[in-house]
Structures are given as C-alpha cells and as structure tokens.
Enzyme design. Structure first.
Site, PDB file in Angstrom:
ATOM      1  N   ASP A   1       0.841  -1.200   0.000  1.00  0.00           N
ATOM      2  CA  ASP A   1       0.000   0.000   0.000  1.00  0.00           C
ATOM      3  C   ASP A   1       0.873   1.247   0.000  1.00  0.00           C
ATOM      4  O   ASP A   1       2.046   1.204   0.405  1.00  0.00           O
ATOM      5  CB  ASP A   1      -0.886   0.026   1.257  1.00  0.00           C
ATOM      6  CG  ASP A   1      -1.882  -1.121   1.266  1.00  0.00           C
ATOM      7  OD1 ASP A   1      -2.197  -1.640   0.187  1.00  0.00           O
ATOM      8  OD2 ASP A   1      -2.319  -1.484   2.374  1.00  0.00           O
TER       9      ASP A   1
HETATM   10  N1  URA Z   1      -1.268  -5.984   3.841  1.00  0.00           N
HETATM   11  C1  URA Z   1      -1.761  -4.730   3.880  1.00  0.00           C
HETATM   12  O1  URA Z   1      -2.793  -4.482   4.469  1.00  0.00           O
HETATM   13  N2  URA Z   1      -1.089  -3.768   3.239  1.00  0.00           N
HETATM   14  C2  URA Z   1       0.081  -3.964   2.597  1.00  0.00           C
HETATM   15  O2  URA Z   1       0.663  -3.045   2.040  1.00  0.00           O
HETATM   16  C3  URA Z   1       0.584  -5.288   2.567  1.00  0.00           C
HETATM   17  C4  URA Z   1      -0.108  -6.278   3.195  1.00  0.00           C
END
Ligand code: URA
Length: 273
Positions: free
Chosen positions: A121
C-alpha cells in the site's frame, strides 16, 4: 546511488571482459570447443575485425561480435533487486495522475521491463521485490505458491497474545476466510522499523506472517480484531530479508538470494502438485 558498478550478474559472475569463445558459447553460437573452431576458421569478427586468437577477450556491453556477418548477442540476464520502499509511494510503474510511484526509485531505464512483484500500500514501507523475470514473478504471485511474508504493524490499542488468537485460527474477512497466520506481540526493540522512538503508550506492535497476498490483508485482519493499523512495514518476502538497503534505496539481490528465491518457487511447486 547506483549500485550497478559492483553488481554481479545473477549467475554470480561478472560479464566483462570475457573470452570470445566463452561469449560465443553463452550466446548459443556453438559449444565452447565449437566456438574455438569458428574463430580459428576466421568466421568471427569483433568490431569488424576477424579474430582468430583464442585468448582474445570481448566486452559484451561494448563490442560488436558477428558470426558469418550475423550479429551475436548474449541473452539478456534477468535482473532482481529489492527496494526499501518509503511511505507515500504507489506500487505502480506509472501513474496517470502523476502521483509519486515506486518507478522513480528504481533503475527502470537501465532495466526495461522491470516491474514490482506484488504490491505494498501507499503508506506501507519495506521490502518490495522487482524483477524482469516474468516466470519467477508469476510463480511467486500464483495463489497456490505464495511465499511467507513478515509484517511489523503498529496498531491502535493494547493487544496481548490471546487477542491475536483469531488470526492464528484463520480469521474471516469480507472476501472469505484467511489461512491461519502466525502472529505475536513484539517488544519495543523488535519494532524499530515502525517505532524508532519507542511504542506509544496505548498502542501495540505486532508481527504477522501470512503467505496469501490479498488486498490490504494485514490491515483488514488486524482491523477485524478491533486494532486498526497505524503503521505497516514488510521485513521479509519468502527467503529475502530487508538488509543492506536504506529507505528509498534499492540493491541487486546477491546470487545466493536469487538462488533461494528460485528454490522457494520450486519447493512450492513440489508441494502443490
Ligand atoms: N497488507 C496490507 O494491508 N497492506 C500492505 O501493504 C501489505 C499487506
């Protein structure tokens, strides 16, 4: 910041300079002995000059080699590198809206075809693997072959080991049940990646290890047990550990790391047959 000057090739050896007969063999012109015969027969030219001397060396990045007038080139070696992703960058190689994306942090011009394996993310930091090797990436991303990934999360609220039990059992999310995860509460000294100045009172740092790769999975898992994620960092991806690379920088994988990654896929292949 380029680390390229010292970069070994994936096979663990540097390419330049190399003996001409070895170059010809690596390019698939003939066997090593066959390549020597091609040279002594006067069929090989380097930069337009016939080369018959068996000790002659070439720089594959600079010299033009021909066999019977046809260019001979080495197959492109796949590239593998890890980025220590900072917060604030989208995991994409281009963003039509011009927002900061990871493409600007890796040597994409030098390695056309470089792409991220999976995604983090925008606000997640840590290990993001890049490669030009489509087959390996496909293997690593195939649902039946996902590798373990370690995440360190700073969450809102005080959690104890019992509170993490639903994650260990396999928590139900909107898009179906998660496979059982490993989860534990971390001590402050184990959580420097998300809390370099200590864990704020009223919050907790936890480690969650999953091998699926669903969207926002870790955030959704921790949110589901009532502890929204405040910060998230990925410290491993399969056999790879985020070491030797500062935030915002990248490095080539060492040959041993590439070998372990390939082995991890092969191992998963065997287990899913
Ligand atoms: N899980 C998440 O919620 N976000 C990420 O970036 C990676 C795994």
């Amino acid at each position: 910041m380029s680390k390229d000057a010292a970069a070994p090739q994936a096979g663990g050896e540097r390419l330049v300079p190399m003996r001409l007969q070895r170059f010809l063999a690596r390019a698939g012109a003939a066997s090593r002995r066959g390549s020597e015969n091609l040279m002594t027969a006067g069929r090989v030219r380097v930069n337009g000059e016939v080369v018959t001397e068996l000790g002659a060396k070439v720089d594959p990045l600079v010299d033009e080699v021909t066999l019977d007038g046809m260019p001979v080139r080495l197959p492109a070696e796949p590239v593998y590198l890890m980025l220590n992703k900072p917060a604030g960058y989208l995991t994409t190689m281009s963003d039509p809206q011009g927002r900061p994306c990871v493409a600007s942090l890796v040597p994409r011009k030098r390695y056309p075809g470089l792409f991220p394996v999976g995604r983090l993310d925008k606000d997640t930091t840590g290990l993001l693997l890049f490669t030009t090797d489509g087959t390996l990436a496909q293997n690593l991303l195939h649902p039946s072959k996902h590798v373990d990934k370690h995440y360190v999360a700073l969450v809102d609220g005080v959690v104890d080991e019992n509170g993490l039990e639903p994650l260990r059992r396999g928590i139900e999310l909107d898009d179906g049940p998660c496979q059982p995860a490993r989860a534990r509460v971390l001590k402050a000294r184990e959580a420097l990646s998300v809390c370099p100045y200590g864990v704020p009172s009223g919050d907790t740092c936890v480690e969650v290890v999953i091998h699926e790769g669903r969207k926002n999975q870790v955030k959704r898992m921790l949110g589901k047990i009532g502890h929204p994620v405040l910060r998230l960092h990925r410290s491993t991806f399969g056999p790879l550990e985020l070491t030797g690379v500062e935030e915002g920088s990248w490095r080539h994988l060492a040959p041993e790391e590439v070998r372990k990654l390939t082995q991890a896929c092969a191992h998963l292949d065997k287990n899913t047959l």
